[in-house]
Each structure stands twice: as C-alpha cells, then as structure tokens.
Motif scaffolding. Structure first.
Motif: not given
Length: 525
Positions: A189-201, A224-237
């Motif tokens: 359930a936590m992962i479900d919620r996390m996917e929604v938040v990451t994809s929309n916020s 990587e999920l944010k990158l796939q959903r085009r919410r970010v373009k840069g790298r992970l630091v």
C-alpha cells in the motif's frame, strides 16, 4: 536559441480530404501567422497513404517553412479504446522527444473522439510533453486559416481505460519494489501511494527507516520513475550527509568561491548545483548541522542559495528526496533538527519497515538475492529442499534480529552462494551460516569497541569494516579523554610526528575523523 514548433496529429480522413468544406485542418494549422509550424507529424493508416502524401505536398507548398513527416500506424478499429491507446502509447514511447529544443503540440481536431481522449491522457501523464490544440474553420464568409486555441478537456466520465492504467501502475509499482513480488499488505500500500505521489508531485519526499531497509535503492528507483514520467531531466545526486561533518560541509553542498577557502585552487560548484534539473537525495539528513539545514530549506523553497564567499545567489531547481534513520520529530523536540525544515519534508513521509516486520516478504527476497548472486558469480546456485526449509524458518522466526535488515539478508545469501559446492546450498551450510550470523549479532552487542562505535555513530557503526573498528574506537576514546583536538592529536601521533616536518597533529586527526563522518564535537558527545 528559439525552440522549434512541432505539431503532432492524425490525418483527418474526412476533413483533410475536403469532403465537407474547403477548410482542411492539417493544412490550415500551418498557415496561422501567429503560430508558425516548423514540423508537422501526421499519423495515418496504410489505406490513406495517398491522401497523406497529398496533404504533405499541399502543406509544403503553402507553408515552405513547414516540414511534414508521415507516420504509418495501423489501427484496425479507431473506436476501440484499448487498441487506440496502445498504438498511441507505443508511438509516444518510440518518438524521442527533445523538449529542450522543441515545443510540442497535439492537434485534437482530427481523428476520432477516442483518439482525442487518448491524446489528453497521454499528455496529462507526461508520456507526451505537449500542449493540446483545437482548431476550427473560419466563420461564415470569412477568409483565413480559422481559429486556434489551447483547450482543456474534461474526461472524468471516461473509465474505459482503467484496466490499462491499472496495468501501467502495476508495472511502475513492481519497478519501485525492484522487481520483487512483495506480499506485505502495508508495504505494498505504501508503494502504491508512493507511485502516485512521485508521478504527480514535485514536493520533497521523506524516507525514514532503520539502516539496511533499502532507502538508497528506493531513492534511485524513484528518480528513474520521475525520469520516465518526464518530471525531471537532470541527474540523481546522492549525498550521504553523515560524511558532511565540520567545516567542509557547506563547501561540499553549496560550493565556494576560491577566495573563501584558504588554499583552494579554484571555485567549486557544489552538489546542489550538480542536481539542477534532477533529483537531490540527502541520505541521513538528520546528520546535517543546523546551519546547513537552514540553507537547504531556503534552497528548497526558492531554488536559490549563496555559495561560500559569493555575493550572488546561484539557481538550482531540483526535486528533493531525504532519507533519515532517526525520528525527526524527536530530534526537533530536542533542538537537533529545524522545525521549519521538518515541516517542509513531512508533507510526504514514507516509513520503510524493518525486515523482521515483513516476514511474508522474506521468501521473495531470498529468491531475489539468489538471482542477484547468480549474476554476480556467473553460476546458478540453488537450495536443497531441507536446507531452504531450515533457512526460511530461521529467517522468519520472530526472535531473529536482522539488525542490518535487508543488508544482512543479502550478505548471508551471498556467503552461502559463494561457498556452495556444485551450486547446491546444503543443510550443513545453512546451519553453519546461521551460527555465523547469530555470532556476529551477539559479538556486536558484547564487544566494548563496537558498543563505543555504536554510541557515537549509531546504526552506521554496522557499516564500519572490522579492519577499521579497533583503530577508530581507539581514536574516539583518545578524543573523549583529551582536553582538545590538538591534545588528542599529540597523543595519537606521538611517534610518527617526530619524523614529519609538519607537526599539525590536529589537522591529521580532523581528516581521519572526516573519513567516517565524524568531528571533535560528535566524538566528545
């Protein structure tokens, strides 16, 4: 440099053929004086290739600045939601968008209503980084290309694609779990919620949990999920804040001007600058000093900060993921963590449970670690049936500590796979491994040196190699028994300092402590 203007749309088999009136949307969209089109991408079926070629020729003649590219996509039933969405999703996935150099617009006027709905869903989900455009014919007796406007369609009444979205969501959830088919309901359930938040916020995420629960790996997958959903373009630091002790913390995070740091050969950009446009993962954020916390808060809220020695702010806009192994609310109450930063981080908090709290997930994690060991060793290793039964019973027993959580489990599986004769883990091997791991846990609790390291480093003491433990414990003990950093340095380097031209013992000691994320204050505390 000005971006190119790109329009993507379906060929209108009726409207573009001019069967109803002279206005043809795929032609006229390139003729708007205030909306120059650099490239028009037309999607069509095989049977309409002739009309598509005719429209291409017409557009290139009437609007020489417009390049027309034709895409043949075969859709048997354009009114079938599942087929239409699947075809358009595949088109978007394979397109290769470059929104740094091009602005994309989806033309809604042509195509079926089902196609229009799919366009909206794909753009809303950021599979297509575009704006939606609706065009219309000129009013009666008027000349010109007609109207053009950006629209926002209300598609709340359409539910036919829910199964497709459920499938996509499941794929993302599986990805966030590292491909492990977890069974713990609370964790899933936590992962479900996390996917929604990451994809929309774009708001900060806070991951809390004891060492070894997988905060770093999860942060990488969230990126990587944010990158796939085009919410970010840069790298992970990735920044381990527990290593940012002392005077170098500010410089490492925020950078510096050369004149601000004695002996610095050049300016330093800092890790926040490197995260611009991407994701900044501040692991062990509870280890940051209060001054660094204040600057981090300002950077989160404004996207700006001052490098050391600079009179001008630097801009860096990033998505923040923070990791913490301690109770931040408790640290706030004790004055060790800023209340305003905690309030900013606490919008989306996800608590990762310990391994012992997820006994039903131990079996799939064993299978995952076995597969990983196979890749590492280049050979397939399996359990004998009786050996697996014994190991799983031990692993799921409530009395089994798993003090290092999944890190301990991974190390245990790696040891058995490496030592397995002929690729088989036997009953005797499992019994030996159980004795080994329980002995390690027992000794960690009984060893006075380990107890000292734990009192200073907390849960990070489990990450210190056995090779370094005795020496580090001796250094910490010397610091605690000395009146100053210099006095501790003179005590620790009494012999070697006689052969050195530079006798800056305090600096040598400071650099040694920094290797483990420590300073004088933390040792004394």
């Amino acid at each position: 440099m000005e971006k190119a203007n790109v329009v993507i749309g379906f060929l209108g088999t009726n409207l573009d053929a001019g069967k109803r009136r002279r206005w043809r949307p795929s032609v006229q969209i390139a003729e708007h004086p205030d909306f120059p089109v650099d490239r028009l991408e037309l999607i069509h079926g095989r049977r309409w290739s002739g009309l598509a070629q005719k429209i291409k020729t017409t557009v290139e003649h009437s609007s020489p600045q417009t390049e027309v590219l034709l895409h043949e996509v075969e859709i048997r039933d354009p009114w079938d939601f599942e087929e239409m969405y699947g075809a358009m999703y595949d088109f978007a996935r394979d397109y290769g968008f470059d929104d740094e150099r091009e602005d994309y617009h989806v033309h809604l006027t042509t195509g079926t209503h089902v196609a229009q709905i799919c366009w909206f869903l794909l753009t809303e989900a950021r599979h297509i980084p575009a704006k939606l455009i609706q065009t219309g014919p000129p009013h009666h007796q008027e000349e010109g290309p007609g109207s053009l406007q950006i629209v926002d369609l209300d598609l709340s009444k359409y539910n036919a694609l829910q199964q497709r979205f459920d499938l996509v969501t499941k794929e993302y959830n599986t990805f966030l779990k590292g491909g492990i088919e977890t069974r713990n309901n609370a964790f899933n359930a936590m992962i479900d919620r996390m996917e929604v938040v990451t994809s929309n916020s774009d708001a900060p995420l806070l991951l809390i949990g004891p060492t070894g629960t997988g905060k770093s790996e999860l942060a990488a997958r969230l990126y990587e999920l944010k990158l796939q959903r085009r919410r970010v373009k840069g790298r992970l630091v990735h920044v381990n804040c527990s290593t940012l002790k002392g005077e170098r913390a500010m410089s490492t995070l925020f950078g510096h001007r050369r004149q601000a740091i004695p002996g610095a050969a050049a300016d330093r950009s800092g890790l926040l600058r490197e995260a611009d446009g991407g994701v900044l993962f501040l692991d062990e954020i509870d280890e940051l000093g209060l001054d660094e916390q204040a600057m981090i808060l300002h950077a989160i809220e404004t996207g700006k900060y001052f490098p050391l020695g600079s009179d001008y702010e630097v801009t860096s806009r990033f998505h923040l993921i923070a990791g913490a192994g301690k109770d931040l609310a408790g640290l706030v109450a004790g004055g060790q963590f800023r209340a305003d930063l905690f309030a900013r981080l606490n919008l989306w908090t996800f608590a990762l449970p310990a391994l012992r709290d997820r006994p039903e997930d131990i079996a799939p994690n064993i299978a995952f670690e076995m597969a990983r060991a196979e890749k590492t060793l280049g050979a397939r290793v399996t359990f004998n049936a009786d050996a697996l039964a014994i190991y799983q019973k031990f692993a799921t027993d409530p009395g089994t500590k798993w003090s290092g959580n999944f890190r301990d489990l991974s190390a245990s599986i790696q040891r058995m796979c490496t030592l397995a004769p002929q690729g088989r883990i036997t009953k005797s091997m499992v019994q030996a491994e159980i004795a080994t791991i329980t002995s390690v846990w027992y000794n960690a609790n009984q060893d006075p040196e380990m107890q000292l390291l734990t009192s200073v480093l907390g849960e990070r003491s489990a990450e210190i190699d056995e090779f370094d433990r005795t020496q580090l414990a001796a250094v910490i003990r010397a610091c605690q028994e000395s009146a100053s950093l210099s006095a501790a340095g003179r005590r620790l380097f009494a012999v070697s300092r006689l052969t050195k031209t530079s006798k800056n013992d305090a600096d040598r000691l400071r650099k040694y402590l920094e290797k483990f994320g420590l300073d004088w204050t933390s040792c004394k505390g």
